[in-house]
Design an enzyme around this catalytic site. Sequence first.
Site, short mmCIF file in Angstrom:
data_model
loop_
_atom_site.label_atom_id
_atom_site.label_comp_id
_atom_site.label_asym_id
_atom_site.label_seq_id
_atom_site.Cartn_x
_atom_site.Cartn_y
_atom_site.Cartn_z
N HIS A 76 10.80 7.61 2.14
CA HIS A 76 12.22 7.69 1.77
C HIS A 76 12.44 8.72 0.66
O HIS A 76 11.65 8.85 -0.27
CB HIS A 76 12.79 6.33 1.39
CG HIS A 76 12.17 5.67 0.18
ND1 HIS A 76 12.66 5.87 -1.09
CD2 HIS A 76 11.14 4.80 0.06
CE1 HIS A 76 11.95 5.15 -1.94
NE2 HIS A 76 11.01 4.49 -1.27
N GLU A 119 16.38 3.92 1.34
CA GLU A 119 15.50 2.73 1.35
C GLU A 119 15.84 1.81 0.19
O GLU A 119 15.88 0.59 0.34
CB GLU A 119 14.04 3.17 1.25
CG GLU A 119 13.03 2.05 1.52
CD GLU A 119 12.59 1.32 0.26
OE1 GLU A 119 11.88 0.30 0.38
OE2 GLU A 119 12.93 1.76 -0.86
N GLU A 120 16.10 2.38 -0.98
CA GLU A 120 16.31 1.56 -2.17
C GLU A 120 17.64 0.81 -2.14
O GLU A 120 17.83 -0.12 -2.91
CB GLU A 120 16.23 2.44 -3.43
CG GLU A 120 14.90 3.14 -3.63
CD GLU A 120 13.75 2.19 -3.96
OE1 GLU A 120 13.98 0.96 -4.03
OE2 GLU A 120 12.62 2.68 -4.13
N GLU A 171 4.56 4.19 1.11
CA GLU A 171 5.29 3.66 -0.04
C GLU A 171 4.47 3.78 -1.31
O GLU A 171 3.46 4.47 -1.34
CB GLU A 171 5.68 2.19 0.21
CG GLU A 171 7.12 2.00 0.65
CD GLU A 171 8.13 2.27 -0.45
OE1 GLU A 171 7.72 2.53 -1.60
OE2 GLU A 171 9.34 2.23 -0.18
N HIS A 202 7.39 1.31 -16.23
CA HIS A 202 8.45 2.11 -16.86
C HIS A 202 9.06 3.01 -15.81
O HIS A 202 8.59 4.10 -15.53
CB HIS A 202 7.92 2.92 -18.04
CG HIS A 202 6.56 3.51 -17.85
ND1 HIS A 202 6.32 4.57 -17.02
CD2 HIS A 202 5.36 3.15 -18.36
CE1 HIS A 202 5.03 4.87 -17.05
NE2 HIS A 202 4.42 4.03 -17.84
#
Length: 879
Positions: free
Chosen positions: A162, A209-210, A236, A309
Site C-alpha cells: 500500500h 490500506e490504513e 507489510e 514512534h
Amino acid sequence: MSTHSPTRWGPVKSLLCLAPLLVGVPLLAFRVNYALPEPVVDSVNSATGLPQLSEARVLAHAKYLSEDIGFRTVGTREHAAGDAWMVQQADDIRRQCEDVVRAHPTKKLECEVWHQQGSGAHRFDMMGHRLYKTYVDLTNIVVRISDGTPEGKQHAVLVNAHVDSTLPSPGAADDALSVGIMLECMRVLVNTPDWSPSHAIIFLFNNAEESLQDASHLFSTQHAIRDSVRAAVNLEAAGTTGREMLFQATSEEMIRAYSHAPRPFGTIVASEVFSSGIILSDTDFRQFQEYMNVTGLDIAVIGNSYLYHMRKDLVENIEPGVAQHMGENVLGLLLHLSSADSPLPRLTEGFTRPHTVFYQFLGLFIIYSFRTANIVYAALFAVSVVLARAVYVDPAPALRTKSMLGEHVKSAAAVATAVVGAIVGANVVAVLMTTGLGKGLSWFSSERICVLLYAPAALSGRCLVLSRCHTLLTDVLYAGALASQLLFGRLRERTTFVSVILSQSVMACAGQLLGIGSAGVLALTASPMVVAIALNAFLTKASDDISLWSYAIAIFTPLSVGAQMFYITLDVFVPLTGRMGEEAPAEHIIASIVAGIGAYMLPLLVPFVHRFGRRTIARATILCTMATAVTIAVFSMRSPFDQMHQKRVFVIHMENITTQEQHLHIAAADSAPGFPQLAQRIAEEWSVPGAVPMLMNMDAWNNDWDVMYPVSAVLTPYKFEMPLRPEHLDVIDHGFAVSATNDTIDRAAGTRSLTLVIRHPGIIWSTIAFDAHVVKWALDDNPPDEYARHHVKEASFYGHDAWTLSMVVKIPEHDADARIPVNFVGIHEKAMWPGKVAEKAHGGRAMQLFEEFDAWLERETAGTVDALLLGCIGGITTV
C-alpha cells in the site's frame, strides 16, 4: 536410598560444564535470527551484466514517498501526490518493457498498466465491533507482466503493497519499503534477458490500506482482471528489528512456493498465532481472502521500530540489509510462481486449509505434510514408550508394570506442574508490578529485557513446585497403593528424563490430531532427547546419573528453537503492548510468553534438579526468589519509555459546530503508569484555570473519537475545556453538514426511506453514528435486524467532499416521523500534526494550538511521548 553414583559432580560444577551450551546456543540463535545480507548498491551486477535487486534503489523509492512527499494519509494532498508518483513509476516500467521487446522482437513479454478509480462500501468488523466503510473515487495502480498471450494471463499471482501511510506516520517501513521492493522486482524481471513468464504477475499498488483496506476491497470486487488471480502475496511491516517473516500462509502450495525464496523465514507457530486474532493487526490479505477467495502469503518486514514512534518511521531508521533480504525473497518467490513449475494452475478450484508443518531451525526452512507428521510423531511416541520401559529397573519383577506406571505418572505430573508453576510465578510478579506497585510496562523500552524480570520468577515458581510436588503426589498416589516406588525420597532422574520425552511426544501427537501444526515444535525437541537417552546407555551404567553429554545433546534443540521463538515473539508483542489499551492484560501476556517459552527452552530442568535432591531444589528456590526480589526493585525504578521507545498518546482538538464549543481530548493506549499525572499537567497548562481532567467513558456513544473507531475502544480518554482566546471567538463554519433527501414515509409498511447526504469540504475520514432499526441500505444486504447503533466511516480521494447513504428504516412507536439524530465528525485535512507542518498556516486554530502543545510536550516528557495530534470538526443534527 540413592540411585546416584558416589562420584557425581555437584550442581555448580555440572552447570559450569553445561554453561557453554546454555549461553552459546541462544547467542547462535540470535545471530542466525538477525542475520541480514549485505546491501547491494548497483542496479546491474558488474560480473554478469544482469540486473540485480538493489537495496539502494528500494530505499530511494521509500525515501521519496516518506520524506519528499511525506505523510500520505488517505484523502490528503500528499496522498494524491503519492498516487501521481506511482502512476509515473508504472508508466516508466511499461516503457522499459516496450524497449526490451523492441530490442528483442522474439521475446514474449507484455506490461499493462491500469489506474483504477472507483467507489464502494464494505463491512469491516474489528475488535468485536461492527463497522461499515464507504469510499469515493479511491485509486489503485495495477501493473500486469505476462508473456502477452491469453494462456499466460489465465493464471496470475497478485503481489500487493500500500502506498498510503497511517495517520501519524510518514510510512517508510509501513509500507513504502514494500512499494520500493515491488518496483525493483518489476525492473529486474523486465530487464532480465532470458526471463519470460509462463504465468502472469499482477503488481497492485493500493492506495488506501490504513483507512481499513478500502483500495484492496476496490480491486478485489471491481477490477477487470480480478478473476485471473489464483494467489496473493501481501507485503507489510511489523515488529521492531530483524528480517522479513512469513506471518500467514493459507495453503500447502503457497508454503512450498515460499521455500523457493533464497532465505525463507517463518514458522507455523507465528502463522497460527496471527490467524487466531491474538495479535491486534490486520492487512489487505483479509480482502483478497474474503472477496476473491484466493490463497496466499502475508509477509511482513520486521526491520524498523515504527511501532514505537510512528513519526520516526523514516528510511534512516530501517536496518541495513532488511530491504535486500525481503526483496530477494520476494523476487525468488515471484520467479517460481511465474514459471512453468508454478502451482497457480492447480489453484483454480480455490484452496483449503494447509496441512503442512513448517518452521525455522538455525537457518534451515523445514517443511513436511501433516501426513508425514502423523507417522513421525506416532513413531516418536512408540519409541518413547519403549524407552520408558527400558530405563526402568525394579528389584521386584512382579510389581514392575504397576511401579513403572506409578513412577512415570508421578514424573509426568511433576513436569506438568513445573510448567504451570513457571507461568503462575511469572504472573504473580506481573500482578505485583501492575496492581501492587503500579509499575506496568517497565520493560517496554527494550524488547528482551523482560526476560530479566520474569525468568527468575518463572524459575522460582518451577523450583517451588518441584520442592513440594513429591510430598503431594506421594500422598495422593500412596493412598491408591500404586507401587513401592512411591516410597523413594525423590523422583528418579532417568524416569523423569523419559517422562519429559513422553509428555512432549504425547502433546505432539494430540496437537497434530487436532490439526495444530505448531505441535511440531514439541516433536522437534523430543527427537534429540530420544537420541540422547539412547546414547546414554553407552555412556553410563544403569545405576549412574544421566551423563552430562546426554543433557548437552538433548538441550541443544530446545535452546535454539526456543531462543528463536523468544526473539520473534518479543519483537512483535512488546511494541504491540503499547496499543493494547488499559484493560488488556499486556503485563500478563509478556509474563506468560517469558515463562512459557522459558519452560520450552529448559524442558530437562525437572530431571536435572532431581539428580541433586530436595535440598538443592530448596536452595535454588531461595536464590531465584532473591533474584526476583532484586529485579522487581530494579524494574520498579525504570521508566517504561525513552526517546526511541515512546508512549503513544492521541490528542484531538474538537470544534463542535453545533454547540460552538471547543475541547481538547487526550488518550493513551497502554497501561503504563503516569498518564493521569500527565493529563493533570496538561489541564493545568492548557485548559481553563482550576480545570480537572474529566475521565471519559469510551463506548459506542463517545462520538468525539469516532474518527478512530473502533480502535478508540482501547483508549483511555480525558477531556478538557479550552480557554477562549480572541482568535477562537469567531463562529465555526466549515461547511460540514448532514442532511436527508428522497425522504418518504410508508405508513402501511411502517418504514421511512431516505438518503443521507454528508458534505465535508476540506474534511477527511468523516464518520457518522446513529441509532435506528435499518431494514435495507446501500452498504450491504444484511443490516442488523434490530434497533442498534451504527457507525459508518468514509474515505475519499483528495478533493471529493460528499458521500451518500440510502436506507430504509422502521418507524419506531415513540416517533411517528422516525427522526434520526446523527452524530458526525471528521479530520480537518490541513490540521494534522506533524504531517501538515508545511501547511500549518491553513490549519486553523487547531494547528496554532498543536505547534505550541507539541513543543511543550517534548519539553515536559523529555521526548518520551509520541503524540498524534488531530484537528477534528464535529456536531450533531437530526434528519
